[in-house]
Design a protein around this motif. Structure first.
Motif, PDB file in Angstrom:
ATOM      1  N   ARG A 174       5.318  -7.405  -6.907  1.00 47.15           N
ATOM      2  CA  ARG A 174       5.511  -6.064  -7.745  1.00 47.15           C
ATOM      3  C   ARG A 174       6.522  -6.738  -9.027  1.00 47.15           C
ATOM      4  O   ARG A 174       6.172  -5.961  -9.954  1.00 47.15           O
ATOM      5  N   PHE A 220       6.720   0.585   5.256  1.00 47.29           N
ATOM      6  CA  PHE A 220       7.917   1.218   5.738  1.00 47.29           C
ATOM      7  C   PHE A 220       7.810   2.356   6.169  1.00 47.29           C
ATOM      8  O   PHE A 220       8.958   2.935   6.979  1.00 47.29           O
ATOM      9  N   GLY A 221       6.978   3.364   5.965  1.00 44.58           N
ATOM     10  CA  GLY A 221       6.623   4.480   6.580  1.00 44.58           C
ATOM     11  C   GLY A 221       6.288   4.358   8.001  1.00 44.58           C
ATOM     12  O   GLY A 221       6.353   5.392   9.017  1.00 44.58           O
ATOM     13  N   ARG A 246      12.729   4.611  13.755  1.00 46.36           N
ATOM     14  CA  ARG A 246      12.638   5.203  12.459  1.00 46.36           C
ATOM     15  C   ARG A 246      13.866   6.208  12.196  1.00 46.36           C
ATOM     16  O   ARG A 246      14.696   6.035  11.273  1.00 46.36           O
ATOM     17  N   GLN A 265       2.149  -0.512  -4.179  1.00 45.15           N
ATOM     18  CA  GLN A 265       3.301   0.306  -4.081  1.00 45.15           C
ATOM     19  C   GLN A 265       2.663   1.187  -2.599  1.00 45.15           C
ATOM     20  O   GLN A 265       3.571   1.348  -1.956  1.00 45.15           O
ATOM     21  N   ARG A 266       1.334   1.379  -2.478  1.00 44.85           N
ATOM     22  CA  ARG A 266       0.936   1.873  -1.557  1.00 44.85           C
ATOM     23  C   ARG A 266       1.076   1.219  -0.193  1.00 44.85           C
ATOM     24  O   ARG A 266       1.613   1.593   0.588  1.00 44.85           O
ATOM     25  N   TYR A 267       1.091  -0.133  -0.145  1.00 47.33           N
ATOM     26  CA  TYR A 267       1.296  -0.883   0.860  1.00 47.33           C
ATOM     27  C   TYR A 267       2.474  -1.028   1.223  1.00 47.33           C
ATOM     28  O   TYR A 267       2.848  -0.875   2.425  1.00 47.33           O
ATOM     29  N   GLY A 268       3.535  -0.739   0.422  1.00 46.11           N
ATOM     30  CA  GLY A 268       4.950  -0.826   0.783  1.00 46.11           C
ATOM     31  C   GLY A 268       5.475   0.529   1.368  1.00 46.11           C
ATOM     32  O   GLY A 268       6.117   0.491   2.464  1.00 46.11           O
ATOM     33  N   ASN A 269       4.597   1.713   0.772  1.00 44.45           N
ATOM     34  CA  ASN A 269       5.119   2.885   1.431  1.00 44.45           C
ATOM     35  C   ASN A 269       4.412   2.997   2.931  1.00 44.45           C
ATOM     36  O   ASN A 269       5.164   3.417   3.702  1.00 44.45           O
ATOM     37  N   ARG A 270       3.305   2.393   3.085  1.00 44.06           N
ATOM     38  CA  ARG A 270       2.855   2.429   4.504  1.00 44.06           C
ATOM     39  C   ARG A 270       3.343   1.497   5.439  1.00 44.06           C
ATOM     40  O   ARG A 270       3.668   1.909   6.597  1.00 44.06           O
ATOM     41  N   LYS A 298       2.615   7.613 -11.971  1.00 48.84           N
ATOM     42  CA  LYS A 298       3.892   7.508 -10.784  1.00 48.84           C
ATOM     43  C   LYS A 298       4.313   6.220 -10.689  1.00 48.84           C
ATOM     44  O   LYS A 298       5.376   6.104  -9.698  1.00 48.84           O
ATOM     45  N   GLN A 352      -0.417   0.131  -8.042  1.00 46.43           N
ATOM     46  CA  GLN A 352      -0.583   1.168  -7.389  1.00 46.43           C
ATOM     47  C   GLN A 352      -0.752   0.738  -5.874  1.00 46.43           C
ATOM     48  O   GLN A 352      -0.403   1.239  -4.886  1.00 46.43           O
TER      49      GLN A 352
END
Length: 400
Positions: free
Chosen positions: A266, A199-200, A235, A192-197, A40, A189
C-alpha cells in the motif's frame, strides 16, 4: 449547423467520436479500473485535490502591457470572470479547481465560452467531461458536441470552448491518467479490497475448521451455532478469544497481511500514484522519508515542475480564445501569480525582499503590495547598494 451529425469521422476510429465516456479496463489483478473506482483510492483523491487546490488558490488577473509598462486590465470584461465569478454558480476558485479535477481524473476539462451578440465574453460555463465529445464533421471541421440529461444536444465551435487537456496521443484530446496507468491503480484497488475483506471478517484469515472427533447431527448444529456466535463476539466486543464447545482443528487458507507485505504494498502504491501526478509524497501525508530540508526543496520542485507546466497550459488556452487578435496585439493577456506558492516563511521572504531592494530591481512599495499592505509615500524609488553602483571612468578616488 448540425452537420457534425452527418458522416462524422475520428482520427482513431471512424465509427466513434473522440469522447470521454466512462471506460472500464480489466487489469491483471481482476480489478475493473475507471475514473470513478480509482477515485475512491485515498492517494488518488489526495493527489487530484492537491493539484486542484494549488491552481485554484493562485491569483489570476488580466493584464495589459503597453510600451513596456504592465497594468491590471480591470476594465476588460474577462477580468471579472477570471478573477471573481466565471458564471452564476461558481467562484473563480471553484471553476479552476473543478477543471483540474476533470483533467487529472478524466483527461479533459471543458468550459464553453458564452458571448453576447457583439461577441463579448460574458460567461464561462463548466461541462462534465463525459458529456462532451470532439467530432470531425462532413465538412472537415472539428466541432464539440455537448449532451446531458439537463441540456439538449448541441454543437460548440472550438473557438468557443476552453479545452484543457492531459497528455494525449494526438494533441486534440487528453488521455485519462487513470486509464493510461490502469495497472497501478488496479493494484491499489486490489490491496484496498483485500484489507476491507480481511478486517470485515473479524481480522482473521479464512480457514477450514474441523472437529477432531465424530459429531452427530445435533452436535454439528450446536457447533455451527457456537462458531457463528463466537465470530460475532469477535467483531462486536473486540474479544480476542474464541470459546467453543469442542476440540477443533484450524487450517489457515489465506495469507496473513504481514506475510503478503500488505502495508508495504500500500505504501509503494501511494508513492507510485504520487509519481504519476508528479506530487511530492509529503503533500499527500506520506512522511516516511520526509525531513524539514527536503520538504522545503520538494515544495519548490512542485511549483517548478508540476504547477508551472499546468499554469502555462491554462494561460495559453485562455489567451488564445478569450481575446481577439486585436486585443492580443493591444497587449491584453492572462497571467497567474505564482508568488502565493513560493512565499515561504517570514524569514525567507524578508531575505528575498532585502536582496531585491538592495539589488535595485524591486521598490519598497512593490514589496508592500506583495504583502497585502497599502503603499506609502516616498517608497517608489529604486535603491541600490553603494557597492553595486557603477564606477565612473576617470574618478580620482578610483583605486589604481
Amino acid at each position: 449547423m448540425l452537420d457534425w451529425m452527418i458522416e462524422t469521422r475520428n482520427l482513431e476510429n471512424p465509427d466513434k467520436p473522440l469522447d470521454l465516456s466512462e471506460e472500464a479496463n480489466w487489469s491483471a489483478s481482476g480489478e475493473s479500473v475507471n475514473e470513478n473506482t480509482a477515485g475512491k483510492l485515498a492517494a488518488v483523491y489526495s493527489c487530484i485535490g492537491v493539484l486542484g487546490r494549488s491552481l485554484g488558490q493562485l491569483p489570476l488577473h488580466v493584464l495589459r502591457k503597453v510600451d513596456g509598462k504592465v497594468t491590471r486590465a480591470t476594465d476588460h470584461p474577462v477580468y471579472y470572470l477570471l478573477h471573481d465569478e466565471p458564471n452564476s454558480m461558481q467562484t473563480s476558485y471553484d471553476w479552476r479547481e473543478t477543471i483540474m479535477v476533470h483533467v487529472n481524473g478524466w483527461g479533459n476539462g471543458y468550459s464553453p465560452i458564452e458571448r453576447d451578440r457583439h461577441g463579448t465574453v460574458v460567461g464561462l460555463d463548466l461541462l462534465r467531461p463525459w458529456e462532451s465529445s470532439l467530432f470531425r464533421s462532413s465538412s472537415n471541421r472539428w466541432v464539440y458536441s455537448v449532451s446531458s440529461d439537463e441540456l439538449p444536444l448541441k454543437s460548440v465551435n472550438p473557438d468557443d470552448m476552453l479545452h484543457f487537456k492531459a497528455i494525449g496521443s494526438n494533441g486534440l484530446i487528453g488521455r485519462s491518467p487513470i486509464l493510461q496507468c490502469a495497472e497501478t491503480f488496479a493494484l491499489g484497488q486490489a490491496s484496498q479490497r483485500y484489507g476491507n475483506r480481511f478486517f470485515g471478517g473479524g481480522g482473521r484469515p479464512a480457514a477450514i475448521v474441523s472437529a477432531k472427533g465424530q459429531l452427530n447431527k445435533e452436535s454439528w448444529n450446536i457447533l455451527k451455532t457456537a462458531w457463528k456466535q463466537a465470530k460475532r463476539a469477535l467483531r462486536d466486543e473486540d474479544n480476542n478469544t474464541l470459546m467453543l464447545p469442542a476440540e477443533l482443528d484450524y487450517n489457515q487458507l489465506t495469507i496473513a497481511p504481514e506475510d503478503a507485505q500488505f502495508l508495504e504494498t500500500r505504501k509503494f502504491n501511494r508513492s507510485e500514484i504520487a509519481g504519476i501526478y508528479n506530487v511530492p509524497s509529503h503533500m499527500i501525508n506520506d512522511l516516511d522519508k520526509a525531513t524539514f530540508s527536503n520538504i522545503s526543496e520538494q515544495a519548490i520542485q512542485f511549483v517548478r515542475h508540476t504547477m508551472i507546466p499546468w499554469v502555462v497550459k491554462f494561460e495559453q488556452e485562455m489567451n488564445r480564445k478569450l481575446f481577439t487578435q486585436a486585443e492580443r496585439r493591444a497587449g491584453y493577456y492572462v497571467k497567474f501569480n505564482l508568488n502565493g506558492l513560493l512565499r515561504g516563511t517570514s524569514k525567507d521572504r524578508a531575505e528575498f525582499y532585502t536582496k531585491a531592494i538592495r539589488d535595485g530591481w524591486m521598490t519598497r512599495n512593490e514589496v508592500r503590495e506583495l504583502e497585502e499592505m497599502n503603499q506609502a509615500d516616498g517608497l517608489d524609488k529604486f535603491l541600490m547598494s553603494a557597492d553595486l553602483q557603477p564606477k565612473v571612468v576617470g574618478d580620482k578616488n578610483e583605486k589604481r
